[in-house]
Design a protein around this motif. Structure first.
Motif, PDB file in Angstrom:
ATOM      1  N   ILE A 248       0.616  -1.340   0.142  1.00 19.22           N
ATOM      2  CA  ILE A 248      -0.055   0.094   0.231  1.00 19.22           C
ATOM      3  C   ILE A 248       0.207   1.075   0.130  1.00 19.22           C
ATOM      4  CG2 ILE A 248      -1.952   1.564   1.137  1.00 19.22           C
ATOM      5  CD1 ILE A 248      -2.742  -0.861   2.427  1.00 19.22           C
ATOM      6  N   ALA A 249       2.428   1.599   1.439  1.00 25.21           N
ATOM      7  CA  ALA A 249       3.077   2.568   0.816  1.00 25.21           C
ATOM      8  C   ALA A 249       3.344   2.676  -0.245  1.00 25.21           C
ATOM      9  CB  ALA A 249       3.351   2.405   2.225  1.00 25.21           C
ATOM     10  N   THR A 250       4.175   1.743  -0.782  1.00 28.85           N
ATOM     11  CA  THR A 250       4.353   1.850  -2.045  1.00 28.85           C
ATOM     12  C   THR A 250       4.457   2.529  -3.490  1.00 28.85           C
ATOM     13  OG1 THR A 250       4.228  -0.392  -2.662  1.00 28.85           O
ATOM     14  CG2 THR A 250       6.887   0.806  -1.092  1.00 28.85           C
ATOM     15  N   GLY A 251       2.896   1.374  -3.731  1.00 31.60           N
ATOM     16  CA  GLY A 251       1.605   2.243  -4.704  1.00 31.60           C
ATOM     17  C   GLY A 251       1.419   3.194  -4.147  1.00 31.60           C
ATOM     18  N   GLY A 252       0.975   3.749  -3.267  1.00 29.66           N
ATOM     19  CA  GLY A 252       0.871   4.499  -3.304  1.00 29.66           C
ATOM     20  C   GLY A 252       1.311   6.186  -3.344  1.00 29.66           C
ATOM     21  N   ASN A 253       2.637   6.093  -3.183  1.00 32.07           N
ATOM     22  CA  ASN A 253       2.917   6.522  -3.853  1.00 32.07           C
ATOM     23  C   ASN A 253       3.432   7.143  -4.657  1.00 32.07           C
ATOM     24  OD1 ASN A 253       5.527   8.264  -2.199  1.00 32.07           O
ATOM     25  ND2 ASN A 253       6.983   6.819  -2.933  1.00 32.07           N
ATOM     26  N   VAL A 254       3.627   6.364  -5.672  1.00 34.31           N
ATOM     27  CA  VAL A 254       3.767   6.442  -7.012  1.00 34.31           C
ATOM     28  C   VAL A 254       2.270   7.074  -7.301  1.00 34.31           C
ATOM     29  CG1 VAL A 254       3.325   4.827  -9.089  1.00 34.31           C
ATOM     30  CG2 VAL A 254       5.178   4.211  -7.016  1.00 34.31           C
ATOM     31  N   LEU A 255       1.034   6.656  -6.556  1.00 35.18           N
ATOM     32  CA  LEU A 255       0.017   6.722  -7.328  1.00 35.18           C
ATOM     33  C   LEU A 255      -0.546   8.325  -6.692  1.00 35.18           C
ATOM     34  CD1 LEU A 255      -2.768   6.201  -8.193  1.00 35.18           C
ATOM     35  CD2 LEU A 255      -3.967   6.181  -6.192  1.00 35.18           C
ATOM     36  N   ILE A 256       0.041   9.404  -5.504  1.00 35.67           N
ATOM     37  CA  ILE A 256      -0.227  10.414  -5.542  1.00 35.67           C
ATOM     38  C   ILE A 256       1.012  11.336  -5.915  1.00 35.67           C
ATOM     39  CG2 ILE A 256      -0.950   9.939  -2.972  1.00 35.67           C
ATOM     40  CD1 ILE A 256       1.775  10.169  -1.463  1.00 35.67           C
ATOM     41  N   GLY A 257       1.957  11.030  -6.391  1.00 30.89           N
ATOM     42  CA  GLY A 257       3.190  11.392  -6.801  1.00 30.89           C
ATOM     43  C   GLY A 257       3.011  11.488  -8.623  1.00 30.89           C
ATOM     44  N   GLN A 258       1.896  11.216  -8.894  1.00 33.22           N
ATOM     45  CA  GLN A 258       1.928  11.465 -10.584  1.00 33.22           C
ATOM     46  C   GLN A 258       0.434  11.016 -11.113  1.00 33.22           C
ATOM     47  OE1 GLN A 258       3.474   7.645 -12.695  1.00 33.22           O
ATOM     48  NE2 GLN A 258       5.232   7.595 -11.497  1.00 33.22           N
ATOM     49  N   GLU A 364      -8.808   0.913  -5.360  1.00 35.19           N
ATOM     50  CA  GLU A 364      -9.934   1.419  -5.914  1.00 35.19           C
ATOM     51  C   GLU A 364     -10.885   2.531  -5.330  1.00 35.19           C
ATOM     52  OE1 GLU A 364     -13.451   1.438  -6.480  1.00 35.19           O
ATOM     53  OE2 GLU A 364     -13.763  -0.125  -4.735  1.00 35.19           O
ATOM     54  N   ARG A 365     -10.478   2.327  -4.102  1.00 36.48           N
ATOM     55  CA  ARG A 365     -12.120   3.163  -3.358  1.00 36.48           C
ATOM     56  C   ARG A 365     -11.326   4.229  -3.141  1.00 36.48           C
ATOM     57  NH1 ARG A 365     -15.996   2.862  -4.377  1.00 36.48           N
ATOM     58  NH2 ARG A 365     -16.799   4.068  -2.209  1.00 36.48           N
ATOM     59  N   LEU A 366      -9.732   4.152  -2.870  1.00 33.01           N
ATOM     60  CA  LEU A 366      -9.048   5.715  -2.894  1.00 33.01           C
ATOM     61  C   LEU A 366      -9.816   6.982  -4.240  1.00 33.01           C
ATOM     62  CD1 LEU A 366      -6.505   7.088  -0.912  1.00 33.01           C
ATOM     63  CD2 LEU A 366      -4.698   6.282  -2.682  1.00 33.01           C
ATOM     64  N   VAL A 367      -9.403   6.277  -5.608  1.00 29.13           N
ATOM     65  CA  VAL A 367      -8.777   7.205  -5.880  1.00 29.13           C
ATOM     66  C   VAL A 367     -10.616   7.164  -6.440  1.00 29.13           C
ATOM     67  CG1 VAL A 367      -7.024   6.664  -7.687  1.00 29.13           C
ATOM     68  CG2 VAL A 367      -8.734   5.074  -7.181  1.00 29.13           C
ATOM     69  N   ALA A 368     -11.597   6.484  -6.058  1.00 23.59           N
ATOM     70  CA  ALA A 368     -12.952   6.924  -6.409  1.00 23.59           C
ATOM     71  C   ALA A 368     -13.103   7.923  -5.549  1.00 23.59           C
ATOM     72  CB  ALA A 368     -13.509   5.721  -5.531  1.00 23.59           C
ATOM     73  N   ARG A 369     -12.954   8.447  -3.733  1.00 25.17           N
ATOM     74  CA  ARG A 369     -13.153   8.687  -2.931  1.00 25.17           C
ATOM     75  C   ARG A 369     -12.641  10.170  -2.677  1.00 25.17           C
ATOM     76  NH1 ARG A 369     -15.224   8.370   2.210  1.00 25.17           N
ATOM     77  NH2 ARG A 369     -15.665  10.620   2.635  1.00 25.17           N
ATOM     78  N   PHE A 370     -11.599  10.113  -3.374  1.00 26.47           N
ATOM     79  CA  PHE A 370     -10.748  11.802  -3.262  1.00 26.47           C
ATOM     80  C   PHE A 370     -10.570  12.373  -4.802  1.00 26.47           C
ATOM     81  CE2 PHE A 370      -9.365  10.031   0.552  1.00 26.47           C
ATOM     82  CZ  PHE A 370      -9.905  10.833   0.737  1.00 26.47           C
ATOM     83  N   ALA A 371     -10.647  13.155  -5.132  1.00 28.01           N
ATOM     84  CA  ALA A 371     -10.933  13.282  -6.505  1.00 28.01           C
ATOM     85  C   ALA A 371      -9.137  14.195  -7.232  1.00 28.01           C
ATOM     86  CB  ALA A 371     -11.562  14.999  -7.010  1.00 28.01           C
ATOM     87  N   HIS A 372      -8.138  14.675  -6.055  1.00 23.64           N
ATOM     88  CA  HIS A 372      -7.399  14.744  -6.159  1.00 23.64           C
ATOM     89  C   HIS A 372      -6.006  14.585  -4.913  1.00 23.64           C
ATOM     90  CE1 HIS A 372      -3.397  16.600  -7.551  1.00 23.64           C
ATOM     91  NE2 HIS A 372      -3.604  17.470  -6.710  1.00 23.64           N
ATOM     92  N   LEU A 373      -5.771  13.752  -5.522  1.00 29.55           N
ATOM     93  CA  LEU A 373      -3.939  13.226  -4.278  1.00 29.55           C
ATOM     94  C   LEU A 373      -2.891  14.090  -4.752  1.00 29.55           C
ATOM     95  CD1 LEU A 373      -4.824   9.730  -3.909  1.00 29.55           C
ATOM     96  CD2 LEU A 373      -5.627  11.000  -1.599  1.00 29.55           C
ATOM     97  N   GLU A 374      -1.992  14.469  -3.538  1.00 24.28           N
ATOM     98  CA  GLU A 374      -1.048  15.287  -3.348  1.00 24.28           C
ATOM     99  C   GLU A 374       0.174  14.887  -2.249  1.00 24.28           C
ATOM    100  OE1 GLU A 374      -1.455  19.696  -3.215  1.00 24.28           O
ATOM    101  OE2 GLU A 374      -1.929  19.204  -4.858  1.00 24.28           O
ATOM    102  N   PRO A 375       1.044  15.222  -2.758  1.00 26.70           N
ATOM    103  CA  PRO A 375       1.792  14.741  -2.107  1.00 26.70           C
ATOM    104  C   PRO A 375       2.369  16.234  -0.793  1.00 26.70           C
ATOM    105  CG  PRO A 375       3.885  14.252  -3.774  1.00 26.70           C
ATOM    106  CD  PRO A 375       2.357  14.963  -4.156  1.00 26.70           C
ATOM    107  N   ALA A 376       1.876  15.897   0.694  1.00 31.12           N
ATOM    108  CA  ALA A 376       2.075  17.024   1.535  1.00 31.12           C
ATOM    109  C   ALA A 376       3.826  17.711   1.924  1.00 31.12           C
ATOM    110  CB  ALA A 376       1.192  17.207   2.456  1.00 31.12           C
ATOM    111  N   GLY A 377       3.696  16.814   1.864  1.00 29.28           N
ATOM    112  CA  GLY A 377       5.676  17.021   1.908  1.00 29.28           C
ATOM    113  C   GLY A 377       6.180  16.086   1.868  1.00 29.28           C
TER     114      GLY A 377
END
Length: 405
Positions: A248-258, A364-377
């Protein structure tokens, strides 16, 4: 010439925040390089894949080898008893029991409960706006799932998770003297706790994983000792959340950075399965595994002699451009995707199916729930406190700002 061969030492790698350029240089040199004393390191997909499946390699290391890493004590004894470090009949006997207990039907049945759990957590995060992908999502989801599977009382779950984090040090290449006692103490505490659970389940069996292990053991021709059941139950608990946390962490880090990857997955939620496989290939949750040479092996012009250790760089193999087109680019439709993030052969990760269920539902739920995700630091990675816990690649924190859909 051998003198010109590069060296890759696992204990040194813990200080490298981005090992992929190093992996690339190793692959460019050749399929094999030197490691630590008595070690050969393989970095290309062909050799890593072949060696994962070679029966002339094993995982049952001599007692003195484990003692060099963790020292004598309960953690050393624990490592010799768990399924991941057993070979031949010992491995088959334990793996058969665990596979029966954690069977495909049981894993598939978790999809809806995991979805409900993820939605509850995301409800709270949506109100906050900024949160941490690791501590707020990647840790609590798999810890909750494994706790439910073993029916661990809610009041005990944080305590067991903390002890298991201390236990993680036992899997390091080398544990500093001042950290060894923490690993040994964690084994003692966890054994006592799981032994009490085992006695309870024998008196009053349920539908939990430990009860299933007891039932599967009774069906076997060679029953396990209580000590074997306890050690392998706590290993399944630890491995079940550690691996998935890092998926989850490595995949999520990719997702929020792209942002482009986010948009593509949000527009095409049916791609979540192939997206998850691509996230695991792109930044593997398990970077490295090792094997002990049992019989002479000729490979890539080198002879591997018995009692030598073979280090297999799974994450490097996943970026081999002879197998993967544009390996340094995310392709959510990549198929086939023969990544090696869960290993291979008889020691293929027992929790792979569970990690896939949790990971697919979460993204699947993460991208459905949030319209945009980005690094906060900046993502936190601190090797001194276990950021690179061999063989895992772990983030301590990944700050996220999320805008609800």
């Amino acid at each position: 010439m051998l003198s010109d061969m590069p060296r890759y030492v696992l204990d040194d790698a813990r200080d490298v925040p981005d090992p992929y350029p190093v992996y690339r240089r190793l692959r460019e040199y050749g399929p094999v390089c030197r490691g630590g004393p008595g070690q050969w390191v393989f970095s290309r997909h062909a050799e890593v894949s072949a060696l994962l499946r070679d029966p002339r390699l094993g995982r049952e290391y001599p007692e003195r080898y484990q003692a060099m890493s963790v020292g004598e004590g309960p953690a050393n004894d624990y490592l010799r008893r768990i399924v991941i470090n057993r070979d031949h009949e010992g491995h088959v006997r334990l793996r058969r029991l665990l596979t029966k207990a954690l069977n495909p039907a049981m894993v598939r049945a978790l999809t809806e409960p995991v979805r409900a759990l993820v939605d509850r957590i995301l409800d709270g995060l949506a109100e906050r706006g900024t949160w941490d992908l690791v501590s707020d999502l990647a840790v609590p989801v798999p810890v909750s799932v494994m706790s439910e599977l073993l029916d661990i009382p809610a009041a005990d779950r944080d305590m067991i998770a903390r002890w298991s984090t201390s236990l993680a040090q036992a899997f390091a290449v080398f544990i500093p003297e001042d950290k060894r006692q923490e690993a040994h103490d964690a084994v003692v505490r966890l054994r006592e706790y799981f032994a009490d659970l085992l006695r309870e389940r024998r008196r009053e069996p349920g539908d939990d994983l430990l009860s299933r292990m007891i039932a599967a053991d009774r069906e076997g021709t060679e029953p396990l000792t209580d000590e074997e059941i306890v050690d392998n139950a706590l290993f399944v608990y630890y491995a079940g959340f550690e691996t998935t946390t890092n998926v989850i962490a490595t995949g999520g880090n990719v997702l929020i950075g792209q942002p482009g990857t986010q948009r593509e997955l949000r527009a095409n939620p049916h791609l979540v399965g192939t997206a998850l496989e691509e996230f695991m290939r792109y930044d593997a949750p398990i970077h490295t595994t090792s094997r002990l040479v049992l019989e002479p092996i000729e490979i890539s012009g080198h002879t591997l002699r018995p009692r030598r250790v073979v280090v297999l760089l799974l994450a490097s193999a996943n970026h081999d451009d002879s197998v993967f087109d544009n390996p340094d680019r995310i392709d959510l439709t990549r198929s086939p995707n023969p990544h090696l993030s869960f290993g291979g052969g008889v020691h293929h990760c027992l929790g792979a199916a569970l990690a896939r269920v949790e990971g697919a539902v979460l993204f699947e739920r993460l991208v459905a729930r949030f319209a945009h995700l980005e690094p906060a630091g900046t993502a936190g990675w601190n090797p001194s406190s276990g950021g690179f816990r061999y063989p895992y690649w772990a983030y301590e924190s990944i700050p996220v700002t999320a805008r609800a859909a």
